[in-house]
Design a protein around this motif. Structure first.
Motif, short mmCIF file in Angstrom:
data_model
loop_
_atom_site.label_atom_id
_atom_site.label_comp_id
_atom_site.label_asym_id
_atom_site.label_seq_id
_atom_site.Cartn_x
_atom_site.Cartn_y
_atom_site.Cartn_z
N VAL A 153 -6.61 50.55 -44.42
CA VAL A 153 -6.94 51.41 -43.28
C VAL A 153 -7.25 52.83 -43.73
O VAL A 153 -8.19 53.46 -43.22
CB VAL A 153 -5.78 51.40 -42.26
N ALA A 154 -6.48 53.37 -44.67
CA ALA A 154 -6.74 54.73 -45.13
C ALA A 154 -8.14 54.85 -45.73
O ALA A 154 -8.82 55.88 -45.55
CB ALA A 154 -5.69 55.15 -46.15
N GLU A 155 -8.59 53.80 -46.41
CA GLU A 155 -9.94 53.83 -46.99
C GLU A 155 -11.01 53.69 -45.92
O GLU A 155 -12.11 54.26 -46.05
CB GLU A 155 -10.08 52.73 -48.05
N VAL A 156 -10.73 52.95 -44.88
CA VAL A 156 -11.67 52.87 -43.75
C VAL A 156 -11.80 54.24 -43.10
O VAL A 156 -12.90 54.70 -42.77
CB VAL A 156 -11.21 51.81 -42.73
N ARG A 157 -10.66 54.93 -42.90
CA ARG A 157 -10.71 56.28 -42.35
C ARG A 157 -11.55 57.20 -43.22
O ARG A 157 -12.38 57.98 -42.72
CB ARG A 157 -9.29 56.82 -42.23
N ALA A 158 -11.35 57.11 -44.54
CA ALA A 158 -12.12 57.95 -45.46
C ALA A 158 -13.61 57.63 -45.39
O ALA A 158 -14.45 58.53 -45.48
CB ALA A 158 -11.61 57.78 -46.88
N ALA A 159 -13.94 56.35 -45.20
CA ALA A 159 -15.35 55.96 -45.09
C ALA A 159 -15.99 56.55 -43.84
O ALA A 159 -17.14 57.02 -43.87
CB ALA A 159 -15.45 54.43 -45.07
N ILE A 160 -15.25 56.54 -42.72
CA ILE A 160 -15.76 57.14 -41.49
C ILE A 160 -16.00 58.63 -41.69
O ILE A 160 -17.04 59.18 -41.28
CB ILE A 160 -14.76 56.90 -40.33
N ASP A 161 -15.07 59.28 -42.36
CA ASP A 161 -15.19 60.72 -42.59
C ASP A 161 -16.35 61.03 -43.52
O ASP A 161 -17.09 62.00 -43.30
CB ASP A 161 -13.89 61.27 -43.17
N ARG A 162 -16.53 60.24 -44.57
CA ARG A 162 -17.66 60.47 -45.49
C ARG A 162 -18.99 60.32 -44.77
O ARG A 162 -19.97 61.02 -45.08
CB ARG A 162 -17.59 59.52 -46.68
N ALA A 163 -19.04 59.39 -43.82
CA ALA A 163 -20.27 59.20 -43.07
C ALA A 163 -20.49 60.30 -42.03
O ALA A 163 -21.56 60.38 -41.43
CB ALA A 163 -20.23 57.84 -42.37
N GLY A 164 -19.49 61.14 -41.84
CA GLY A 164 -19.59 62.21 -40.85
C GLY A 164 -19.75 61.69 -39.44
O GLY A 164 -20.44 62.29 -38.61
N HIS A 165 -19.08 60.58 -39.16
CA HIS A 165 -19.27 59.90 -37.88
C HIS A 165 -18.10 60.20 -36.94
O HIS A 165 -16.94 60.19 -37.36
CB HIS A 165 -19.39 58.39 -38.09
N PRO A 166 -18.38 60.43 -35.65
CA PRO A 166 -17.30 60.78 -34.71
C PRO A 166 -16.59 59.59 -34.07
O PRO A 166 -15.75 59.80 -33.17
CB PRO A 166 -18.04 61.57 -33.64
N ALA A 167 -16.88 58.36 -34.49
CA ALA A 167 -16.29 57.19 -33.84
C ALA A 167 -14.77 57.23 -33.90
O ALA A 167 -14.17 57.70 -34.88
CB ALA A 167 -16.80 55.91 -34.51
N LEU A 168 -14.15 56.72 -32.85
CA LEU A 168 -12.70 56.52 -32.85
C LEU A 168 -12.34 55.41 -33.82
O LEU A 168 -13.11 54.45 -33.99
CB LEU A 168 -12.23 56.13 -31.45
N LEU A 169 -11.18 55.50 -34.42
CA LEU A 169 -10.65 54.43 -35.27
C LEU A 169 -9.49 53.75 -34.55
O LEU A 169 -8.49 54.39 -34.23
CB LEU A 169 -10.18 54.97 -36.62
N MET A 170 -9.67 52.45 -34.28
CA MET A 170 -8.62 51.66 -33.65
C MET A 170 -8.14 50.59 -34.62
O MET A 170 -8.97 49.92 -35.26
CB MET A 170 -9.15 51.00 -32.37
N VAL A 171 -6.83 50.42 -34.71
CA VAL A 171 -6.25 49.50 -35.69
C VAL A 171 -5.26 48.57 -35.02
O VAL A 171 -4.36 49.04 -34.31
CB VAL A 171 -5.57 50.26 -36.85
N ASP A 172 -5.41 47.29 -35.27
CA ASP A 172 -4.47 46.27 -34.81
C ASP A 172 -3.38 46.12 -35.86
O ASP A 172 -3.64 45.71 -36.99
CB ASP A 172 -5.24 44.96 -34.62
N THR A 173 -2.14 46.47 -35.48
CA THR A 173 -0.98 46.29 -36.38
C THR A 173 0.00 45.28 -35.79
O THR A 173 1.19 45.34 -36.08
CB THR A 173 -0.24 47.62 -36.62
N ILE A 174 -0.52 44.35 -35.00
CA ILE A 174 0.37 43.44 -34.28
C ILE A 174 1.30 42.69 -35.23
O ILE A 174 2.48 42.50 -34.94
CB ILE A 174 -0.45 42.46 -33.41
#
Length: 389
Positions: A153-174
């Motif tokens: 998940v931390a790497e997914v967050r970093a990927a979103i940030d590198r892309a400069g994208h404003p999308a929300l990040l939602m994570v299933d931790t069920i």
């Protein structure tokens, strides 16, 4: 089925075994959910959940399964026709995508092989292509219960940030919350989805949304219909320790006890215990000459291990024979893995002796079902556990 004696071994990857302390807490007389004692208890619970989720912001509790928390995350933040980016990590990622489609969202699914987690590089590339920011949310399953594969998940967050994208990040931790390291705030997650019946050691019936300030801001302009799932109504009532409708009072008793148990052990120790039991399980699988479904070591799950059976052998037949002969339930294969894998749950209120009993049941079940394997899986697990207690 023949009469069974002794303790039933429930070794599916959730619902997990409910410890006696939590059962006794749930067994308390139901209290007045509008009375002062309830307000004190619920405020204690809501505060305690911050340590479990790794967040400083609000956590909302619903009387629902994890599926309800999926829906709540989407309807509170998005509008009809919005695009969400998801990754095919397994059966539950697939179900979340289907739910998004039923809500009128445009769910884009990046293909996966069910043996690896979400690929941060692939997600970054897709987000870079989305120059108009049509994608409003990225949805990832942290621990895919159908495969025993985790996503970074931390790497997914970093990927979103590198892309400069404003999308929300939602994570299933069920299936990961309370069993594996998870950090809502540190990893920049906007909505964390969770359920009560896995690492929190409760029966099914409670689900959760942990929400960021960015997600709260998005909820102000979201236009999908919401009533039961409405964050605003929940937050307003929760501020004084109450709920906008009747809560699952006795499950909340159990949740308070579960939080106390996690705090007593310490979250770092909880994660280390799960990691140790999972590694012992994987060593047993390899000693049997069988294959762990997850192919990337850094994505191994600490919650469950999915095991591939050799060609020509039906995992469901093996599970049935193991249940009938040894009174132990193992997880089945879901979706395209049906009949191909069985899943060993090693989560929640679990210790070394319970795991060794589980692995002994698996080894005896393999023999009873005629599945080709080498002996010594239980011994390999015990050797590891003796050196890593």
């Amino acid at each position: 089925m023949a009469v069974q004696r002794g303790r039933h071994f429930l070794q599916i990857p959730g619902p997990s075994n409910v410890p006696d302390r939590i059962l006794r807490a749930i067994d308390n007389p139901t209290m007045d959910h509008r009375g002062p004692a309830f307000g004190v208890m619920s405020r204690e619970i809501l505060q305690g959940l911050h340590g479990v989720f790794g967040c400083a912001g609000p956590v909302i509790i619903y009387p629902a399964s994890g599926t309800g928390a999926w829906e709540a995350a989407l309807v509170n933040t998005l509008s009809a026709g919005d695009r969400v980016l998801m990754y095919e990590t397994g059966w539950f990622a697939t179900l979340w995508r289907e739910l998004a489609g039923k809500l009128g969202l445009e769910a884009e699914f990046l293909s996966g092989d069910w043996r690896h987690g979400a690929d941060p590089a692939a997600m970054e590339a897709r987000l870079r292509e989305d120059r108009d920011h049509a994608i409003k949310a990225v949805c990832v399953v942290h621990n895919e219960t159908s495969t025993g594969v985790t996503s970074r998940v931390a790497e997914v967050r970093a990927a979103i940030d590198r892309a400069g994208h404003p999308a929300l990040l939602m994570v299933d931790t069920i299936s990961s919350l309370g069993s594996m390291d998870y950090r809502h705030d540190d990893w920049g997650v906007d909505v964390t989805v969770a359920g009560s019946q896995k690492g929190l050691m409760l029966p099914p019936g409670l689900s959760f949304n942990a929400i960021s300030q960015k997600a709260l801001a998005a909820s102000k302009s979201a236009r999908l219909p919401r009533a039961f799932w409405d964050w605003e109504a929940m937050l307003k009532a929760n501020a004084t320790g109450y709920f906008p409708y009747t809560p699952a009072t006795n499950l909340l008793y159990g949740l308070r006890e579960a939080i106390a148990m996690l705090e007593e052990e310490g979250m770092a120790n909880v994660f280390a215990r799960h990691h140790r039991l999972a590694e012992a399980t994987r060593r047993a699988v390899r000693a049997w000459g069988l294959e762990v479904l997850c192919q990337e070591p850094q994505e191994y799950s600490s919650v469950l291990t999915a095991v591939l059976l050799p060609e020509g052998h039906d995992a469901d037949v093996f599970r049935r024979i193991t249940l009938e002969k040894f009174n132990m339930s193992l997880g089945n294969g879901l979706g395209k893995l049906q009949g191909r894998v069985f899943r060993i749950g090693h989560l929640g209120d679990m210790n070394e002796l319970m795991l060794c009993g589980t692995l002994a049941g698996v080894e005896m079940g393999l023999a009873a079902a005629g599945v080709p394997h080498a002996k010594g899986g239980v011994q390999a697990a015990m050797d590891y556990l003796n050196g890593n207690a």
